[in-house]
Design an enzyme around this catalytic site. Structure first.
Site, mmCIF file in Angstrom:
data_model
loop_
_atom_site.group_PDB
_atom_site.id
_atom_site.type_symbol
_atom_site.label_atom_id
_atom_site.label_comp_id
_atom_site.label_asym_id
_atom_site.label_seq_id
_atom_site.Cartn_x
_atom_site.Cartn_y
_atom_site.Cartn_z
ATOM 1 C CE1 TYR A 35 108.260 63.667 24.508
ATOM 2 C CE2 TYR A 35 106.540 62.166 23.787
ATOM 3 C CZ TYR A 35 107.731 62.828 23.555
ATOM 4 O OH TYR A 35 108.391 62.638 22.374
ATOM 5 C CE LYS A 115 111.353 73.656 26.489
ATOM 6 N NZ LYS A 115 109.914 73.585 26.133
ATOM 7 C CE LYS A 290 118.557 78.788 21.861
ATOM 8 N NZ LYS A 290 117.855 79.602 20.855
ATOM 9 C CB CYS A 408 70.287 74.783 47.017
ATOM 10 S SG CYS A 408 71.625 75.586 47.923
ATOM 11 C CB CYS A 411 68.895 76.690 51.385
ATOM 12 S SG CYS A 411 68.610 77.083 49.637
#
Length: 671
Positions: A35, A115, A290, A408, A411
């Site tokens: 995004y 964040k 900030k 399986c 086996c």
């Protein structure tokens, strides 16, 4: 110019689609990094062609429209997003822009925060009382989630202290700690409910429930990071000062908030947080930086969608997209068949990932996964990479169905799936080579029989050469036979034989754990050993009797009963005892005869203890007549919570069970 316009239209359409999935549906289809890349591409094109910017472009607003099911709250002060940087060079460029824009030569200090990867909310207090709460929504209008926010215990319904403003709107992040996320998904898998892809989706889904009673059951928490409306009062003139004032009024603030005096200190903070990230206990995707001075913030101002005085410095993406090339099936120690996606290799969080777990058949069905699909891969900390979701909008035409095996892959034995369980299992037991290796590795492990020097590679060779078929065969090994293994000289071989001899002296609890009975961990094994005292009593116990043991329900009781009902298992146990495996006779403790505050109580330990080890604490509690369980249930009488107590503490509080700390435990032990 026509092609540029077409590119812009396609980018805006794509971004709006993914914004809707992310903000409204809580079902993102692509990673955040993808995004961000699309947004950067759109912003770069618009910068080159400003005449083509439209008012409804994703670059000109913050989020997406709120759900119609909730009433709406208009933000008196818009809730803006932050611009992102992804490397040191970009951060240093941001730092320079800030320095250049300021009108004075006054020094800039930075307030650095985590964040958080949750859901941004605003909470309005009037005269110190919580009156409303809203999601970010589109930045101008959000969803009214007041009833749900009131259920979050970390958020005070009334502020305390002095000089509280008449109207104060605080902003912060609601998020879900990792332990709570795992518990929610564990419960969902057990009950057939919705399984969340990551803690962020779980937090959003929990907070946006129409029924607050559902939200109240989710262990959401909150950290405050800013202010919106402020009327009838004053706040400090620095960002850090404001956070500390919020904390004084009872609002939760992260203890990782740090003041940095230079760009170099900011980078050091970033790298330290990145290093500590796997141990935080909750998801973050970067740090927020900030300008600390409110006066400098005002000078710097805002752009259309973000402040000029702050930036999010994001970590390398924990999610990436790639293709599933195949799905293979692995067999575990207990015969569990686990599907594993073989991927087109991709770098995720700095690691090259080529495999990802798919858990079980239900998970494949939930994802709607087909071989050849484009998928989102997530890797957080030390967690095994997993497929988060399928990018259905980009599904190739030649995908193939994933077919779960009926036999399986090791086996050839039948594969069965017990009703009510998500996991399919091989029925081959000890004849299955995969189970044999893993069960033997478990048997000799440190917390089981603790055979020093017998590592995985030795077990692999012993099984491959068919020297060992059952755990009892280990004690028949000779130094001469062991010297036939790779990198095993006479001295090393004798050391292993000596370690096997030493391991014969064990405890009943360790022996039970070493047998590898399904869903019998250390705590359950200890509970069974303490309750029954002898192997004979345990072997003869009915399912009803087994359920009297703390922490043992119908499922575990059935596994234990079925294990001892199987003749081949009893034969192996008889062989082990014949080879000399033994443990001390049980000391019968009658809780009624012990004068102790713990006598007869079911106790759960959680978190880390500073004054003694958990094993020592368990032993001391058992001596005083307690039954120590591994998980919290309605049968639990007392929870002892050490440092960093997680989901067990939360469940105890939910059930109203008495909780004490380590100091109180030590006082009671001493009494």
């Amino acid at each position: 110019m026509e092609s540029i316009e077409q590119q812009l239209t396609e980018l805006r359409t794509t971004l709006r689609h993914h914004e809707y999935l992310y903000h409204v549906m809580d079902a993102p289809e692509i990673p955040d990094a993808e995004y961000d890349r699309l947004m950067r591409e759109l912003r770069e094109l618009e910068t080159k062609h400003p005449e083509l910017i439209t008012p409804d472009s994703p670059t000109q607003r913050v989020g997406a429209a709120p759900l119609a099911a909730f009433s709406q709250i208009r933000h008196e002060v818009p809730m803006l997003s932050l611009d992102n940087v992804f490397d040191e060079e970009s951060f240093l460029a941001f730092n320079k822009r800030v320095q250049d824009r300021l009108k004075s030569n006054e020094k800039v200090t930075w307030c650095c925060e985590l964040k958080l990867d949750g859901l941004a909310v605003s909470i309005l207090y009037e005269n110190g009382v919580l009156v409303s709460a809203a999601t970010r929504g589109d930045g101008t209008t959000g969803e009214d989630i007041t009833s749900n926010v009131r259920t979050i215990r970390a958020i005070p319904l009334k502020l305390h202290g002095e000089n509280i403003p008449a109207r104060l709107e605080v902003r912060g992040e609601v998020f879900l700690p990792q332990a709570g996320f795992e518990k929610i998904n564990e419960d969902a898998r057990r009950t057939g409910g919705k399984v969340f892809a990551n803690p962020r989706n779980a937090a959003a889904g929990s907070l946006r429930q129409l029924d607050p009673r559902i939200t109240a059951k989710r262990p959401l928490t909150f950290f405050c990071y800013g202010v919106g409306v402020l009327e009838g009062g004053e706040l400090p003139d620095t960002h850090l000062g404001r956070l500390m004032q919020f904390k004084a009024w009872g609002l939760p603030v992260s203890d990782r908030v740090t003041l940095c005096e230079s760009a170099e200190e900011v980078l050091a903070f970033y790298h330290k947080v990145e290093e500590d990230r796997p141990t935080l206990g909750f998801d973050i995707d970067g740090v927020v930086i900030k300008v600390n001075s409110l006066a400098q913030q005002e000078q710097l101002g805002f752009v259309a969608r973000a402040p000029r005085w702050a930036v999010a410095f994001k970590f390398p993406a924990q999610e990436q997209m790639t293709f599933v090339r195949d799905v293979e099936f692995q067999v575990g120690r207990t015969g569990a068949i686990t599907p594993v996606a073989r991927l087109e290799p991709v770098h995720v969080a700095g690691v090259l990932v080529s495999n990802a777990t798919l858990h079980n058949a239900d998970e494949i069905e939930r994802l709607g996964l087909r071989i050849g699909d484009k998928v989102v891969i997530r890797r957080a900390g030390d967690v095994i990479p997993q497929v988060v979701n399928v990018v259905l909008s980009e599904r190739p035409e030649d995908t193939r169905e994933v077919v779960f095996p009926t036999h399986c892959p090791v086996c050839g034995s039948d594969v069965e799936r017990v009703e009510g369980e998500a996991v399919a299992r091989c029925t081959g037991g000890l004849i299955c080579g995969a189970q044999r290796k893993e069960s033997l590795k478990h048997f000799v492990s440190r917390r089981a029989m603790d055979v020093d020097g017998m590592g995985d590679k030795i077990i692999d060779q012993l099984v491959e050469k068919e020297y060992v078929h059952t755990p009892a065969d280990l004690f028949k090994l000779t130094a001469g036979k062991l010297t036939g293994l790779e990198r095993m000289g006479p001295k090393s071989a004798q050391n292993v034989v000596n370690a096997l001899e030493k391991a014969k002296e064990t405890t009943f609890a360790r022996f039970l754990y070493a047998l590898g009975v399904r869903e019998v961990g250390e705590a359950t094994a200890a509970g069974l050993a303490a309750y029954f005292g002898t192997l004979e009593a345990l072997e003869a116990a009915s399912i009803e009797e087994l359920q009297k043991v703390p922490d043992v329900g119908i499922v575990v009781a059935s596994h234990v009963h079925n294990f001892f009902a199987e003749e081949s298992n009893r034969n192996v146990i008889s062989e082990l005892l014949a080879e000399g495996v033994h443990w001390p006779e049980p000391i019968v403790i009658n809780a009624e005869e012990i004068d102790s505050p713990f006598a007869g109580k079911t106790v759960v330990l959680t978190g880390s203890l500073s004054q003694m080890s958990r094993d020592d604490a368990k032993a001391r509690l058992v001596e005083l007549g307690a039954k120590v369980a591994g998980s919290v249930s309605k049968k639990t009488d007392l929870v002892i919570a050490g440092e960093a107590a997680g989901s067990k503490l939360a469940k105890a509080q939910e059930l109203g069970i008495e909780v004490i700390d380590e100091t109180e435990m030590l006082r009671l032990l001493g009494s």
